[in-house]
Design a protein around this motif. Structure first.
Motif, mmCIF file in Angstrom:
data_model
loop_
_atom_site.group_PDB
_atom_site.id
_atom_site.type_symbol
_atom_site.label_atom_id
_atom_site.label_comp_id
_atom_site.label_asym_id
_atom_site.label_seq_id
_atom_site.Cartn_x
_atom_site.Cartn_y
_atom_site.Cartn_z
ATOM 1 N N PHE A 172 9.633 -10.808 -42.103
ATOM 2 C CA PHE A 172 10.634 -10.191 -42.971
ATOM 3 C C PHE A 172 11.534 -9.242 -42.187
ATOM 4 N N ASP A 173 12.688 -8.953 -42.773
ATOM 5 C CA ASP A 173 13.679 -8.098 -42.129
ATOM 6 C C ASP A 173 13.384 -6.620 -42.321
ATOM 7 N N VAL A 174 12.827 -6.277 -43.469
ATOM 8 C CA VAL A 174 12.601 -4.889 -43.858
ATOM 9 C C VAL A 174 11.239 -4.796 -44.532
ATOM 10 N N THR A 175 10.525 -3.697 -44.292
ATOM 11 C CA THR A 175 9.279 -3.426 -45.003
ATOM 12 C C THR A 175 9.412 -2.141 -45.803
ATOM 13 N N ILE A 176 9.018 -2.191 -47.061
ATOM 14 C CA ILE A 176 8.918 -1.003 -47.909
ATOM 15 C C ILE A 176 7.456 -0.830 -48.276
ATOM 16 N N VAL A 177 6.904 0.341 -48.040
ATOM 17 C CA VAL A 177 5.513 0.620 -48.407
ATOM 18 C C VAL A 177 5.490 1.203 -49.812
ATOM 19 N N ASN A 178 4.780 0.527 -50.696
ATOM 20 C CA ASN A 178 4.763 0.931 -52.099
ATOM 21 C C ASN A 178 3.680 1.980 -52.353
ATOM 22 N N THR A 179 3.937 3.189 -51.855
ATOM 23 C CA THR A 179 3.049 4.316 -52.144
ATOM 24 C C THR A 179 3.366 4.905 -53.506
ATOM 25 N N ASP A 180 4.640 4.937 -53.822
ATOM 26 C CA ASP A 180 5.128 5.487 -55.085
ATOM 27 C C ASP A 180 6.213 4.555 -55.620
ATOM 28 N N VAL A 181 6.111 4.160 -56.878
ATOM 29 C CA VAL A 181 7.020 3.166 -57.437
ATOM 30 C C VAL A 181 8.466 3.641 -57.407
ATOM 31 N N GLU A 182 8.718 4.878 -57.821
ATOM 32 C CA GLU A 182 10.088 5.384 -57.863
ATOM 33 C C GLU A 182 10.720 5.398 -56.471
ATOM 34 N N THR A 183 9.950 5.797 -55.482
ATOM 35 C CA THR A 183 10.465 5.836 -54.111
ATOM 36 C C THR A 183 10.739 4.436 -53.597
#
Length: 201
Positions: A172-183
């Motif tokens: 993938f091009d980008v990783t987002i870590v889902n620690t907090d949904v809003e963030t």
């Protein structure tokens, strides 16, 4: 001219962002946050042959269709991507709806599984591929058990699948870590505004 909402995505170009990640990581929850807070971003509604879970609404969460209707969509090349998920039900993204939104200049989000994301990359290489990751493996297990929608055998099968899915992050091009949904939601929305194209080498 009317002022643009501060939360609106700049309309100068359409962008297709694909959100994928392991089971129970919270893809649906993050996508729902985008839907609620950023209605200017169009979110594709997948078709699936699995039955609806409690609280799911046909046409909002998924289009629940028969195996025969799914076969017809495949035969007519009506799906941008499709896959058998967890060795059980089939899921797919209707092609026409995505193409219509992009042609109209509207930013579009696909929330799909790993197999589907790979197919979209083949067919639409300009799409930005975003991987949603859990903070830890233990947290992923906790979320899967905690949502209580699967029995023990189904949970074990999904955990086996999740290990394979986590290993594909580098695709993938980008990783987002889902620690907090809003963030995580805001980080995802920011991808539509930014000029980001590729982060992983």
């Amino acid at each position: 001219m009317p002022e643009q909402s501060a939360n609106a995505v700049a309309p100068e170009r359409s962008r297709l962002v694909v959100l994928a990640g392991p089971t129970a990581v919270g893809k649906g929850t993050v996508a729902a946050c985008v839907r609620d807070q950023h209605p200017d971003i169009w979110i594709s509604v997948s078709v699936t042959t699995r039955p609806a879970r409690p609280g799911e609404i046909d046409g909002l969460h998924y289009h629940f269709i028969s195996d025969e209707d799914f076969d017809r969509l495949i035969a007519e090349d009506g799906l941008l991507e499709w896959a058998v998920v967890h060795s059980a039900a089939r899921y797919g993204t209707p092609r026409a709806a995505v193409e219509q939104q992009l042609a109209a200049g509207r930013p579009a989000l696909l929330e799909i599984d790993l197999q589907g994301a790979r197919q979209v990359r083949e067919r639409m290489p300009e799409a930005l591929m975003c991987f949603l990751a859990p903070p830890t493996w233990q947290e992923l297990e906790r979320r899967l058990v905690g949502r209580g929608t699967e029995g023990p055998e189904e949970r074990e099968r999904r955990l086996v699948t999740a290990r394979t899915e986590l290993a594909a992050e580098s695709e993938f091009d980008v990783t987002i870590v889902n620690t907090d949904v809003e963030t995580a939601c805001q980080e995802l929305v920011d991808l539509f505004r930014s000029g980001t194209s590729r982060i992983h080498s």
